[in-house]
Design an enzyme around this catalytic site. Sequence first.
Site, PDB file in Angstrom:
ATOM      1  N   ASP A 177       0.839  -1.203   0.000  1.00  0.00           N
ATOM      2  CA  ASP A 177       0.000   0.000   0.000  1.00  0.00           C
ATOM      3  C   ASP A 177       0.878   1.259   0.000  1.00  0.00           C
ATOM      4  O   ASP A 177       0.583   2.240  -0.685  1.00  0.00           O
ATOM      5  CB  ASP A 177      -0.905  -0.009   1.238  1.00  0.00           C
ATOM      6  CG  ASP A 177      -1.612  -1.344   1.395  1.00  0.00           C
ATOM      7  OD1 ASP A 177      -2.493  -1.638   0.583  1.00  0.00           O
ATOM      8  OD2 ASP A 177      -1.251  -2.113   2.302  1.00  0.00           O
TER       9      ASP A 177
ATOM     10  N   HIS B 192      -4.610  -3.445   6.320  1.00  0.00           N
ATOM     11  CA  HIS B 192      -4.399  -3.699   4.887  1.00  0.00           C
ATOM     12  C   HIS B 192      -5.750  -4.141   4.317  1.00  0.00           C
ATOM     13  O   HIS B 192      -6.015  -5.337   4.152  1.00  0.00           O
ATOM     14  CB  HIS B 192      -3.332  -4.782   4.687  1.00  0.00           C
ATOM     15  CG  HIS B 192      -3.199  -5.209   3.255  1.00  0.00           C
ATOM     16  ND1 HIS B 192      -2.795  -4.357   2.253  1.00  0.00           N
ATOM     17  CD2 HIS B 192      -3.453  -6.393   2.642  1.00  0.00           C
ATOM     18  CE1 HIS B 192      -2.804  -4.991   1.099  1.00  0.00           C
ATOM     19  NE2 HIS B 192      -3.213  -6.230   1.299  1.00  0.00           N
TER      20      HIS B 192
HETATM   21  P1  NAD Z   1      -1.571 -18.691  -4.006  1.00  0.00           P
HETATM   22  O1  NAD Z   1      -2.872 -19.397  -3.843  1.00  0.00           O
HETATM   23  O2  NAD Z   1      -0.952 -18.555  -5.336  1.00  0.00           O
HETATM   24  O3  NAD Z   1      -0.494 -19.382  -3.069  1.00  0.00           O
HETATM   25  C1  NAD Z   1      -0.748 -19.677  -1.729  1.00  0.00           C
HETATM   26  C2  NAD Z   1       0.038 -20.924  -1.397  1.00  0.00           C
HETATM   27  O4  NAD Z   1      -0.078 -21.135   0.001  1.00  0.00           O
HETATM   28  C3  NAD Z   1      -0.517 -22.180  -2.098  1.00  0.00           C
HETATM   29  O5  NAD Z   1       0.542 -22.830  -2.799  1.00  0.00           O
HETATM   30  C4  NAD Z   1      -1.020 -23.042  -0.949  1.00  0.00           C
HETATM   31  O6  NAD Z   1      -0.848 -24.432  -1.157  1.00  0.00           O
HETATM   32  C5  NAD Z   1      -0.147 -22.531   0.200  1.00  0.00           C
HETATM   33  N1  NAD Z   1      -0.694 -22.796   1.536  1.00  0.00           N
HETATM   34  C6  NAD Z   1      -1.995 -22.803   1.919  1.00  0.00           C
HETATM   35  N2  NAD Z   1      -2.074 -23.146   3.217  1.00  0.00           N
HETATM   36  C7  NAD Z   1      -0.809 -23.320   3.671  1.00  0.00           C
HETATM   37  C8  NAD Z   1      -0.256 -23.686   4.910  1.00  0.00           C
HETATM   38  N3  NAD Z   1      -1.012 -23.960   5.953  1.00  0.00           N
HETATM   39  N4  NAD Z   1       1.096 -23.786   4.997  1.00  0.00           N
HETATM   40  C9  NAD Z   1       1.873 -23.548   3.935  1.00  0.00           C
HETATM   41  N5  NAD Z   1       1.410 -23.215   2.724  1.00  0.00           N
HETATM   42  C10 NAD Z   1       0.078 -23.097   2.589  1.00  0.00           C
HETATM   43  O7  NAD Z   1      -1.743 -17.264  -3.283  1.00  0.00           O
HETATM   44  P2  NAD Z   1      -0.808 -15.980  -3.432  1.00  0.00           P
HETATM   45  O8  NAD Z   1      -1.285 -15.176  -4.574  1.00  0.00           O
HETATM   46  O9  NAD Z   1       0.614 -16.381  -3.353  1.00  0.00           O
HETATM   47  O10 NAD Z   1      -1.253 -15.164  -2.122  1.00  0.00           O
HETATM   48  C11 NAD Z   1      -0.960 -15.634  -0.844  1.00  0.00           C
HETATM   49  C12 NAD Z   1      -1.643 -14.751   0.210  1.00  0.00           C
HETATM   50  O11 NAD Z   1      -1.083 -13.441   0.195  1.00  0.00           O
HETATM   51  C13 NAD Z   1      -3.154 -14.554  -0.019  1.00  0.00           C
HETATM   52  O12 NAD Z   1      -3.821 -14.630   1.236  1.00  0.00           O
HETATM   53  C14 NAD Z   1      -3.240 -13.161  -0.596  1.00  0.00           C
HETATM   54  O13 NAD Z   1      -4.500 -12.577  -0.370  1.00  0.00           O
HETATM   55  C15 NAD Z   1      -2.150 -12.475   0.200  1.00  0.00           C
HETATM   56  N6  NAD Z   1      -1.632 -11.199  -0.332  1.00  0.00           N
HETATM   57  C16 NAD Z   1      -1.340 -10.222   0.567  1.00  0.00           C
HETATM   58  C17 NAD Z   1      -0.825  -9.015   0.134  1.00  0.00           C
HETATM   59  C18 NAD Z   1      -0.499  -7.909   1.114  1.00  0.00           C
HETATM   60  O14 NAD Z   1      -0.181  -6.802   0.667  1.00  0.00           O
HETATM   61  N7  NAD Z   1      -0.534  -8.115   2.426  1.00  0.00           N
HETATM   62  C19 NAD Z   1      -0.598  -8.821  -1.235  1.00  0.00           C
HETATM   63  C20 NAD Z   1      -0.909  -9.834  -2.126  1.00  0.00           C
HETATM   64  C21 NAD Z   1      -1.429 -11.031  -1.665  1.00  0.00           C
HETATM   65  C1  LMR Z   2      -3.390  -6.721  -2.555  1.00  0.00           C
HETATM   66  O1  LMR Z   2      -3.500  -5.694  -1.897  1.00  0.00           O
HETATM   67  O2  LMR Z   2      -3.102  -6.701  -3.768  1.00  0.00           O
HETATM   68  C2  LMR Z   2      -3.545  -8.052  -1.870  1.00  0.00           C
HETATM   69  O3  LMR Z   2      -3.920  -7.906  -0.532  1.00  0.00           O
HETATM   70  C3  LMR Z   2      -4.452  -8.983  -2.605  1.00  0.00           C
HETATM   71  C4  LMR Z   2      -5.888  -8.582  -2.459  1.00  0.00           C
HETATM   72  O4  LMR Z   2      -6.709  -9.425  -2.062  1.00  0.00           O
HETATM   73  O5  LMR Z   2      -6.214  -7.432  -2.766  1.00  0.00           O
END
Ligand code: NAD
Ligand code: LMR
Length: 325
Positions: A159, A187
């Site tokens: 952000d 967030h």
């Molecule tokens: P994705 O689905 O591509 O990958 C997630 C991975 O986590 C999968 O491979 C899954 O098997 C694994 N997983 C699930 N449970 C697990 C556990 N208990 N232990 C270990 N691994 C586990 O998702 P992504 O796009 O990589 O996103 C991951 C997370 O990050 C999501 O919750 C998404 O919303 C979040 N995210 C946060 C931000 C932020 O700014 N804070 C930004 C983008 C994404």
């Molecule tokens: C983001 O801000 O891009 C991530 O938290 C993914 C989402 O769910 O928006």
Amino acid sequence: MKIPVDIAVTGAAGQISYSLLFRLAGGAFLGPDQPFVLRLLEVPAAMDALKGVLMELNDCAYPLLQKVITTSDPKVAFDNVDYAFLIGAKPRGPGMERRDLLECNAEIFSVQGKALNEVASRNVKVLVTGNPANTNALIAMSNAPDLRPECFTAMTMLDHNRAISQLAEKCGVRSREIKNVAIWGNHSATQYPDLHHAKVKGQDALSLVGEDWFVDDFIPTVQQRGAAIIKARGQSSAASAANAAIGHMKAWARGTEEGDWVSMAIPSDGSYGIEEGLVYSYPVTVNGGEISIVHGLDINAFSRKRMDITETELKEERDAVRHLL
Ligand code: NAD
Ligand code: LMR
């Protein structure tokens, strides 16, 4: 050569990790003279996919990468770790808010908090990225009573970077000419991206962009950027999230720049009237690995209202997971 450090990454076969791991392994986080061991955690169903990632990591022949451990046991992944990137969690789809993920993701952070408590380095630096990140960090922290709360943070660096980029584009300057933007709170769509202290080439940002753009364009664009990416890409942000995760951990491990700060969600100590213990995003500086909230910023009535709205949402999320705290 320095002694290797241990870095855990969860969700290591997921899309964020696919952008993160190769930059980490190349030295983008700890620099060119710090060797490390990567400890990669996945669920059993994704271990085959993780094998493929491991082959690719090996095929890069990274000089700093001493060893890669792949596992589906959190206690193996977190054994003596110095840094933990908690990414593994379900992402949201179109039309969802991040808090809708609490039900399916919260348990993950309770299990992982307990494992960190048992086996991680007592000075571990934990970054929670999996959504809803602030409340997941609260869950992990609450399940790790033997670790200091300061070991736990959640990611609002994405952000923060989005705010810098919007402002830089509006003012026609480079991102490095922007200083002191701040993200307050969750967030989520209630976050408060604040320009009251921001500077563009040393000039007061708000006087350059005007109040109307700040309120009607900038704030909603930053708040809704994650949803806009999901709408456009059909999947949530990944490369920019990985970039932000590296930026967050790099700032934590190696310090912030003189005259600037970053935004991190950290356990509140009550600063700026926010309830103690909530994982709330503040503008922070880092020195010697210690995170300090930037104190003494003037908060006007407009900002106060927005800071309180996002605090209220964090209290609601906390109350929804009381059974895990
Ligand atoms: P994705 O689905 O591509 O990958 C997630 C991975 O986590 C999968 O491979 C899954 O098997 C694994 N997983 C699930 N449970 C697990 C556990 N208990 N232990 C270990 N691994 C586990 O998702 P992504 O796009 O990589 O996103 C991951 C997370 O990050 C999501 O919750 C998404 O919303 C979040 N995210 C946060 C931000 C932020 O700014 N804070 C930004 C983008 C994404
Ligand atoms: C983001 O801000 O891009 C991530 O938290 C993914 C989402 O769910 O928006």
